[in-house]
Design a protein around this motif. Structure first.
Motif, mmCIF file in Angstrom:
data_model
loop_
_atom_site.group_PDB
_atom_site.id
_atom_site.type_symbol
_atom_site.label_atom_id
_atom_site.label_comp_id
_atom_site.label_asym_id
_atom_site.label_seq_id
_atom_site.Cartn_x
_atom_site.Cartn_y
_atom_site.Cartn_z
ATOM 1 N N ARG A 39 0.706 -1.222 0.046
ATOM 2 C CA ARG A 39 -0.136 -0.157 0.021
ATOM 3 C C ARG A 39 0.665 1.361 0.012
ATOM 4 O O ARG A 39 0.495 2.226 -0.611
ATOM 5 N N ALA A 42 2.523 1.648 -3.627
ATOM 6 C CA ALA A 42 1.512 1.744 -4.577
ATOM 7 C C ALA A 42 0.750 3.239 -4.475
ATOM 8 O O ALA A 42 1.066 3.965 -5.366
ATOM 9 N N GLY A 43 0.528 3.642 -3.284
ATOM 10 C CA GLY A 43 0.287 4.989 -3.078
ATOM 11 C C GLY A 43 1.238 6.259 -3.556
ATOM 12 O O GLY A 43 0.594 7.196 -4.130
ATOM 13 N N PHE A 46 1.335 5.951 -7.510
ATOM 14 C CA PHE A 46 0.119 6.575 -8.447
ATOM 15 C C PHE A 46 0.731 7.722 -9.126
ATOM 16 O O PHE A 46 0.247 8.009 -10.234
ATOM 17 N N MET A 67 -5.783 -5.778 -2.156
ATOM 18 C CA MET A 67 -5.153 -4.612 -2.918
ATOM 19 C C MET A 67 -6.149 -4.270 -4.078
ATOM 20 O O MET A 67 -5.493 -3.615 -4.979
ATOM 21 N N GLU A 70 -6.516 -0.418 -4.937
ATOM 22 C CA GLU A 70 -5.261 0.230 -5.403
ATOM 23 C C GLU A 70 -5.117 -0.147 -6.707
ATOM 24 O O GLU A 70 -4.726 0.437 -7.758
ATOM 25 N N SER A 71 -5.483 -1.516 -7.129
ATOM 26 C CA SER A 71 -5.296 -1.950 -8.487
ATOM 27 C C SER A 71 -6.239 -1.078 -9.285
ATOM 28 O O SER A 71 -5.911 -0.782 -10.522
ATOM 29 N N ALA A 92 -11.447 5.875 -2.684
ATOM 30 C CA ALA A 92 -10.664 5.555 -4.067
ATOM 31 C C ALA A 92 -10.847 6.419 -5.253
ATOM 32 O O ALA A 92 -9.821 6.713 -5.946
ATOM 33 N N TYR A 208 -12.041 -3.437 0.378
ATOM 34 C CA TYR A 208 -10.811 -4.298 -0.395
ATOM 35 C C TYR A 208 -11.465 -5.390 -1.093
ATOM 36 O O TYR A 208 -10.809 -6.063 -2.038
#
Length: 209
Positions: A39, A42-43, A46, A67, A70-71, A92, A208
């Motif tokens: 996470r 990924a954050g 972005f 996840m 995030e995907s 999101a 999630y």
């Protein structure tokens, strides 16, 4: 600053790739330690990752049910299409909107119907200054929604009498003279000593699963 960002991008892409090359079925304590790392990277990716790299990372993240949010954000950032993003709720949408607004290119929603949470998601995108292309059949649905009216600067007097106390207060604070001035306020740096909460009532909690 640019060199620092490029260096950070390279390091984070390498680290997240190392994790994603591992076993996505890992369980117990190892999985509990792995997910926060994913996470975290990924954050930040972005904003930092190249479009093609972002697509690959997003596909690999989908192997982890935890996840999926995030995907979905990565997929939307890479394609500028929000159909799958809207169902994940306001958190999101807001995460993606902050990246969308870095470009003037509109995003696309190809859904034929929108539920209340998805209508709210469209409003959040517009609130962040993101243009959203939707099918003509949806204009009536969106124009009848009060939050979308607020972000578009429509019906200011009616919104000041809204049954939604949060929206009513926002509309009263904005007034009727410049019905788009909320955009300037959102782009203005906050006083570090001032606490301000954007306490919108989320119609769907981001999750999630």
């Amino acid at each position: 600053l640019v060199n620092s960002a490029l260096g950070t991008r390279r390091i984070y892409q390498e680290k997240v790739k190392t994790i994603l090359d591992g076993d996505s079925q890992v369980k117990g304590y190892q999985r509990k330690r792995l997910l926060p790392k994913l996470r975290f990277y990924a954050g930040r990716l972005f904003y930092l990752a190249d479009s093609d790299i972002l697509s690959g990372i997003g596909e690999s993240l989908a192997n982890y049910p935890e996840m999926l949010l995030e995907s979905a954000v990565m997929h939307s950032i890479q394609t500028r299409e929000v159909d799958s993003l809207l169902k994940f709720g306001a958190n999101a949408v807001q995460a993606a909107a902050q990246v969308f607004r870095l470009s003037q290119t509109p995003v696309t929603c190809s859904l034929d119907l929108l539920d209340d949470a998805e209508v709210q998601g469209i409003a959040l995108l517009k609130l962040n200054g993101v243009d959203v292309n939707v099918k003509d059949d949806l204009f009536k649905r969106l124009s009848g929604d009060q939050l979308n009216q607020f972000v578009s600067g429509e019906n200011p007097l009616a919104l000041m009498k809204s049954d939604d106390p949060f929206l009513k207060e926002l509309a009263c604070l904005r007034g009727v003279d410049d019905t788009l001035r909320h955009q300037v306020m959102l782009d203005t740096a906050f006083d570090k000593d001032e606490q301000m909460v954007f306490d919108i009532s989320q119609l769907r909690d981001s999750s999630y699963f």
